[in-house]
Design a protein around this motif. Structure first.
Motif, PDB file in Angstrom:
ATOM      1  N   VAL A   1      -6.454  -7.941   2.132  1.00 20.26           N
ATOM      2  CA  VAL A   1      -5.561  -7.608   2.447  1.00 20.26           C
ATOM      3  C   VAL A   1      -5.715  -6.029   3.205  1.00 20.26           C
ATOM      4  N   ARG A   2      -5.034  -5.336   4.200  1.00 18.09           N
ATOM      5  CA  ARG A   2      -5.906  -4.276   4.982  1.00 18.09           C
ATOM      6  C   ARG A   2      -4.829  -3.481   5.514  1.00 18.09           C
ATOM      7  N   SER A   3      -4.936  -2.473   5.074  1.00 20.88           N
ATOM      8  CA  SER A   3      -3.563  -1.849   6.035  1.00 20.88           C
ATOM      9  C   SER A   3      -4.482   0.253   6.451  1.00 20.88           C
ATOM     10  N   THR A   4      -3.198  -0.042   7.662  1.00 18.97           N
ATOM     11  CA  THR A   4      -4.670   0.812   8.426  1.00 18.97           C
ATOM     12  C   THR A   4      -2.858   2.120   9.180  1.00 18.97           C
ATOM     13  N   LEU A   5      -3.734   3.033   9.306  1.00 22.23           N
ATOM     14  CA  LEU A   5      -2.909   4.003   9.546  1.00 22.23           C
ATOM     15  C   LEU A   5      -3.189   4.651  10.327  1.00 22.23           C
ATOM     16  N   VAL A   6      -2.147   4.440  11.849  1.00 20.57           N
ATOM     17  CA  VAL A   6      -2.372   4.170  13.106  1.00 20.57           C
ATOM     18  C   VAL A   6      -1.390   6.047  13.629  1.00 20.57           C
ATOM     19  N   VAL A   7      -1.913   6.702  13.672  1.00 18.00           N
ATOM     20  CA  VAL A   7      -1.575   8.039  14.570  1.00 18.00           C
ATOM     21  C   VAL A   7      -2.337   7.894  15.756  1.00 18.00           C
ATOM     22  N   ASP A   8      -1.136   8.216  17.004  1.00 21.68           N
ATOM     23  CA  ASP A   8      -1.639   8.143  18.778  1.00 21.68           C
ATOM     24  C   ASP A   8      -2.666   9.106  18.567  1.00 21.68           C
ATOM     25  N   THR A   9      -2.476  10.430  18.855  1.00 26.51           N
ATOM     26  CA  THR A   9      -3.308  11.761  18.602  1.00 26.51           C
ATOM     27  C   THR A   9      -3.845  12.075  17.733  1.00 26.51           C
ATOM     28  N   ALA A  10      -5.068  12.055  17.838  1.00 28.32           N
ATOM     29  CA  ALA A  10      -6.027  12.867  15.981  1.00 28.32           C
ATOM     30  C   ALA A  10      -5.055  14.776  16.784  1.00 28.32           C
ATOM     31  N   SER A  11      -4.933  15.636  15.688  1.00 27.93           N
ATOM     32  CA  SER A  11      -5.669  16.843  15.831  1.00 27.93           C
ATOM     33  C   SER A  11      -5.774  17.670  14.487  1.00 27.93           C
ATOM     34  N   GLN A  12      -6.277  18.588  13.942  1.00 32.43           N
ATOM     35  CA  GLN A  12      -6.870  19.198  13.474  1.00 32.43           C
ATOM     36  C   GLN A  12      -6.189  19.392  11.798  1.00 32.43           C
ATOM     37  N   LYS A  13      -4.831  18.867  11.718  1.00 32.28           N
ATOM     38  CA  LYS A  13      -4.092  18.918  10.837  1.00 32.28           C
ATOM     39  C   LYS A  13      -4.412  17.718  10.700  1.00 32.28           C
ATOM     40  N   HIS A  14      -4.924  16.318  10.362  1.00 29.73           N
ATOM     41  CA  HIS A  14      -5.038  14.976  10.742  1.00 29.73           C
ATOM     42  C   HIS A  14      -6.209  14.919   9.853  1.00 29.73           C
ATOM     43  N   PHE A  15      -7.192  15.654  10.170  1.00 27.90           N
ATOM     44  CA  PHE A  15      -8.309  15.720   8.873  1.00 27.90           C
ATOM     45  C   PHE A  15      -8.363  16.242   7.659  1.00 27.90           C
ATOM     46  N   GLY A  16      -9.313  15.477   6.963  1.00 26.53           N
ATOM     47  CA  GLY A  16      -9.364  15.373   5.792  1.00 26.53           C
ATOM     48  C   GLY A  16      -9.294  14.447   4.575  1.00 26.53           C
ATOM     49  N   GLU A  17      -8.673  14.585   3.214  1.00 28.48           N
ATOM     50  CA  GLU A  17      -8.637  13.457   2.280  1.00 28.48           C
ATOM     51  C   GLU A  17      -7.258  12.269   2.443  1.00 28.48           C
TER      52      GLU A  17
ATOM     53  N   GLY B   1       7.528   3.689   8.717  1.00 29.01           N
ATOM     54  CA  GLY B   1       8.496   3.774   9.746  1.00 29.01           C
ATOM     55  C   GLY B   1       8.975   4.682  10.386  1.00 29.01           C
ATOM     56  N   SER B   2       7.819   5.541  10.657  1.00 31.17           N
ATOM     57  CA  SER B   2       8.513   6.799  10.772  1.00 31.17           C
ATOM     58  C   SER B   2       7.784   7.001  12.604  1.00 31.17           C
ATOM     59  N   SER B   3       8.098   7.735  13.193  1.00 23.77           N
ATOM     60  CA  SER B   3       8.004   7.299  15.044  1.00 23.77           C
ATOM     61  C   SER B   3       6.566   8.231  14.906  1.00 23.77           C
TER      62      SER B   3
ATOM     63  N   ILE C   1       2.206   1.978  10.427  1.00 29.90           N
ATOM     64  CA  ILE C   1       1.252   1.265   9.275  1.00 29.90           C
ATOM     65  C   ILE C   1       1.329   0.101   9.032  1.00 29.90           C
ATOM     66  N   LEU C   2      -0.210  -0.673   9.349  1.00 34.08           N
ATOM     67  CA  LEU C   2      -0.128  -2.006   9.677  1.00 34.08           C
ATOM     68  C   LEU C   2      -0.995  -2.364   8.629  1.00 34.08           C
ATOM     69  N   GLU C   3      -0.580  -3.791   8.213  1.00 36.48           N
ATOM     70  CA  GLU C   3      -1.053  -4.796   6.966  1.00 36.48           C
ATOM     71  C   GLU C   3      -0.727  -5.801   7.499  1.00 36.48           C
ATOM     72  N   THR C   4      -2.190  -6.363   7.338  1.00 36.26           N
ATOM     73  CA  THR C   4      -2.964  -8.107   7.813  1.00 36.26           C
ATOM     74  C   THR C   4      -3.359  -8.274   6.459  1.00 36.26           C
ATOM     75  N   ARG C   5      -3.156  -9.496   6.155  1.00 35.01           N
ATOM     76  CA  ARG C   5      -3.995 -10.634   4.832  1.00 35.01           C
ATOM     77  C   ARG C   5      -4.655 -11.432   5.377  1.00 35.01           C
TER      78      ARG C   5
ATOM     79  N   PHE D   1       1.270  -1.323   0.363  1.00 36.34           N
ATOM     80  CA  PHE D   1       0.712  -0.128   0.203  1.00 36.34           C
ATOM     81  C   PHE D   1       0.689   0.963  -0.040  1.00 36.34           C
ATOM     82  N   THR D   2       0.291   2.229  -0.214  1.00 40.39           N
ATOM     83  CA  THR D   2       0.808   3.640  -0.353  1.00 40.39           C
ATOM     84  C   THR D   2      -0.086   5.289   0.360  1.00 40.39           C
ATOM     85  N   TRP D   3       0.301   5.915   1.177  1.00 44.77           N
ATOM     86  CA  TRP D   3      -0.448   6.604   1.800  1.00 44.77           C
ATOM     87  C   TRP D   3      -0.108   7.563   1.307  1.00 44.77           C
ATOM     88  N   THR D   4      -1.385   8.246   1.164  1.00 49.68           N
ATOM     89  CA  THR D   4      -0.502  10.043   0.486  1.00 49.68           C
ATOM     90  C   THR D   4      -1.613  10.959   1.310  1.00 49.68           C
TER      91      THR D   4
END
Length: 703
Positions: free
Chosen positions: A457-473, A442-444, A448-452, A430-433
């Motif tokens: 196949v599923r890719s999950t983008l995980v962010v510890d704490t959501a802020s305003q800048k994380h919302f969008g497309e 590899g970022s702290s 990005i978790l992938e399961t099959r 997967f590629t996330w943009t």
């Protein structure tokens, strides 16, 4: 003198008018005069002065009544009547007749109207040029004529075959015979000859208005043709090991015939000249052609018989596994050699009750729905069924599964953006943009978790704490060897207030129950003994607390001990945002950005200090991404004076940070300031006024 002359002339003219000759009766046209009859053309003149004569076709016949030179013509009638009589009329009498009276010195000539005389004559018997027998060759084009002549008017001709009128191929011509007024009719019949005309009676019917009945002439058709061959086999049902007799029956004109035999296209010379053939049957003879060729003087013909030998079923070809693209049309084939022919049935996924088709071939349009294992069942009456299976798989670019186009997260809580796809062959990744920049693994700052699971196949983008800048497309792209597919996932914010109100109400009810229980227990203990509370640490009122009730107001921060205290285990790195410390002797570096990876708090309730200490022996760096904390985690800062302080930032590190972690965008442009929060101002004011150091044991929940 002049007067006398005028009177004389007037008298003469008046006498001329009185004595002027004129026709009383004129001849009329005669259109249907039969040959041999007598014809009378009438002519009666009043005051006749000139010479009278009859003309034929403007040729004068004579002035005397006897009409010398014309034996059959004469003028008849009394005074003033000059009728023309023609005796024994012939076709030569056909013409235009006129009665004429000549002029005198005082009388002008006169002429009657023309009278047409038409003479009819019966024709001769019709004749067919071929005679009484018409010999023809099969497959050729034949032409036969019928002639009717000597009559007037011309005869009309019809052709009949065994009493049925023929209209196609008939060409009729009518012409006047030379040297006479008689007519000739010639009718030509052109047709293609075939064996079905053998013995046909062909009739020519000539009709004339002179005769009451048409005249008929006929001929009989004889068709010569090449041999007509028929093959007969005995016995009619053949099995392996049988001896069959094949007989060649021939019809031909002429009937002198020569025989030849062929098996599967090869001549069987041993049977040349024989009208029968004896063959021993085996499996290989099934479907082969046996031919008999017969020849006469006109040519040759043949008949062919396919041998039908019954035998047990054998697989010729079994279906093969198929791997194709979505939308591609494929055909599964299953071929069995047997006699009688097999009946084919197709089932899917080894379920005999799930019949998906019948016939030797099964056509499919490849899709995820049509993929699976198909089995061909070939059944032959009297023999066991033969089966064979094939695996159908679909390949193509990954297909992103629908239903996750819009996702939600809560501000200050861990967020998860999920993208699922189905891929055959296996997905490469997967590629996330986000906002034009690729999010690399590899970022702290995020995970990005992938399961099959099979082809999903599923890719999950995980962010510890959501802020305003994380919302969008977010753009999710999944790829495999055959291509890639992208989709836009919109992450929207969910207001935390309604959820926290419910949680706060639940906690309030729970705490009320706990208070009641504690009061009851305290009352019971007060009766028996006084509890030792010296072991419990005193919670200072000015300490910073992370409240489990996000709806608490300023009074929640005043350190009131009016309610029992409940401890929480908290990670030491919960305060790791843009902390700015300017005090002497170290602390945080000015402007240094600290990531907040693995800073989830594991909220648990404890009822004693021992439980709290026991739980603090274990510190987990990972919190379940599917577990949301009750209160949002906030970052704070410290300042060394009441007049010098800076706002803290809620920022999980989407900007370029000083520790080198990649981010989504500029940190300074999109950072969210908690400085505007009333709760934060109250906490900051409390920290500034008391200058109390934060540590793990002092962070608790004040209710």
């Amino acid at each position: 003198m002049m007067i006398g002359l005028v009177l004389l002339l007037a008298g003469v003219q008046g006498q001329a008018l009185i004595d002027s000759q004129r026709f009383v009766t004129e001849p009329v046209t005669l259109t249907e005069v039969m040959e041999g009859e007598t014809v009378v053309l009438e002519c009666k003149v009043e005051n006749k002065s000139g010479v009278l004569q009859w003309t034929k076709d403007d040729f004068g016949l004579g002035t005397d009544r006897a009409l010398a030179g014309f034996d059959r013509y004469r003028m008849t009638g009394g005074e003033g009547t000059w009728n023309l009589e023609i005796v024994n009329v012939t076709l030569e009498d056909i013409g235009r007749y006129q009665c004429q009276v000549g002029a005198t010195e005082t009388v002008a000539p006169i002429r009657s109207r023309y009278a047409e005389v038409s003479v009819f004559s019966a024709p001769e018997p019709p004749v067919i040029t071929a005679g009484s027998k018409l010999i023809l060759k099969d497959g050729k084009t034949s032409m036969v004529q019928c002639i009717s002549k000597g009559g007037r008017p011309a005869s009309t001709i019809r052709w009949l075959a065994d009493g049925q009128e023929l209209l196609d191929g008939v060409d009729t011509k009518v012409e006047e015979m030379a040297g006479s007024r008689r007519m000739a009719t010639v009718s030509t019949l052109t047709f293609n000859v075939n064996k079905t005309m053998q013995g046909l009676h062909l009739e020519c019917e000539a009709a004339n208005s002179v005769e009451t009945e048409p005249r008929v002439v006929e001929t009989q058709v004889e068709v010569q043709y090449e041999p007509e061959v028929e093959l007969v086999i005995e016995p009619s049902t053949l099995y392996e090991g049988d001896k069959a007799r094949v007989m060649c029956r021939v019809k031909a004109v002429p009937d002198q015939v020569e025989y030849r035999w062929q098996i599967a296209g090869a001549e069987f010379s041993e049977a040349r000249g024989a009208s029968e053939l004896l063959i021993e049957m085996d499996r290989d003879m099934n479907g082969k052609a046996v031919s008999c060729i017969a020849r006469n003087t006109l040519g040759q013909a043949s008949a062919q018989l396919l041998l039908d030998v019954k035998y047990s079923p054998v697989f010729l070809s079994a279906p093969m596994d198929i791997l194709g693209d979505v939308g591609e049309r494929v055909r599964l084939g299953c071929s069995v050699s047997s006699n009688p022919p097999p009946t084919y049935t197709w089932t899917k996924n080894d379920l005999s009750s799930e019949e998906v088709g019948r016939g030797e071939f099964l056509s499919l349009v490849l899709s995820n729905r049509t993929s699976g294992r198909y089995t061909c069942h070939a059944e032959v009456q009297g023999f066991p069924a033969v089966t064979s299976s094939v695996l159908v798989q679909v390949r193509g670019p990954p297909v992103i599964l629908p239903g996750r186009e819009v996702q939600h997260a809560t501000l200050g809580q861990p967020l998860h953006v999920i993208c699922e796809a189905e891929s055959v062959p296996e997905a490469d990744g997967f590629t996330w943009t986000f906002r034009g920049r690729e999010l690399r693994p590899g970022s702290s700052l995020y995970s990005i978790l992938e399961t099959r699971l099979g082809s999903v196949v599923r890719s999950t983008l995980v962010v510890d704490t959501a802020s305003q800048k994380h919302f969008g497309e977010y753009i999710c792209t999944v790829r495999n060897q055959l291509g890639s597919t992208s989709t836009i996932i919109t992450l929207n914010e969910i207001e935390a207030f309604p959820l926290l109100v419910v949680v706060a109400g639940a906690i309030g009810g729970l705490l009320l129950t706990v208070v009641v229980i504690v009061v009851l227990l305290a009352c019971r203990r007060a009766v028996s003994t006084t509890p030792d509370v010296s072991a419990w640490p005193r919670i200072q009122q000015d300490r910073l607390s992370t409240s489990t009730n996000t709806t608490s107001n300023q009074e929640d921060l005043d350190g009131s001990d009016s309610m029992p205290e409940i401890y929480l285990k908290s990670q030491p790195d919960i305060l790791n945002s843009n902390l700015l410390y300017s005090g002497v002797g170290g602390g945080y570096n000015a402007g240094k950005v600290y990531g907040n990876t693995d800073n989830y708090s594991n909220y648990r309730h404890y009822n004693s200090e021992n439980n709290l200490l026991e739980a603090n022996k274990f510190s987990s760096n990972y919190s379940s991404p599917y577990l949301q904390s009750v209160s949002p985690v906030s970052d704070v800062f410290r300042a060394n004076s009441a007049t010098n302080h800076h706002p803290a930032h809620w920022d999980p590190g989407y900007g370029s940070s000083s520790n080198g972690e990649p981010g989504y965008g500029s940190d300074s442009a999109t950072a969210y300031s908690a400085h505007n929060s009333g709760r934060f101002n109250a906490v900051a004011h409390s920290l500034h006024s008391t200058e109390i150091d934060l540590n793990e044991s002092s962070v608790g929940t004040h209710v």
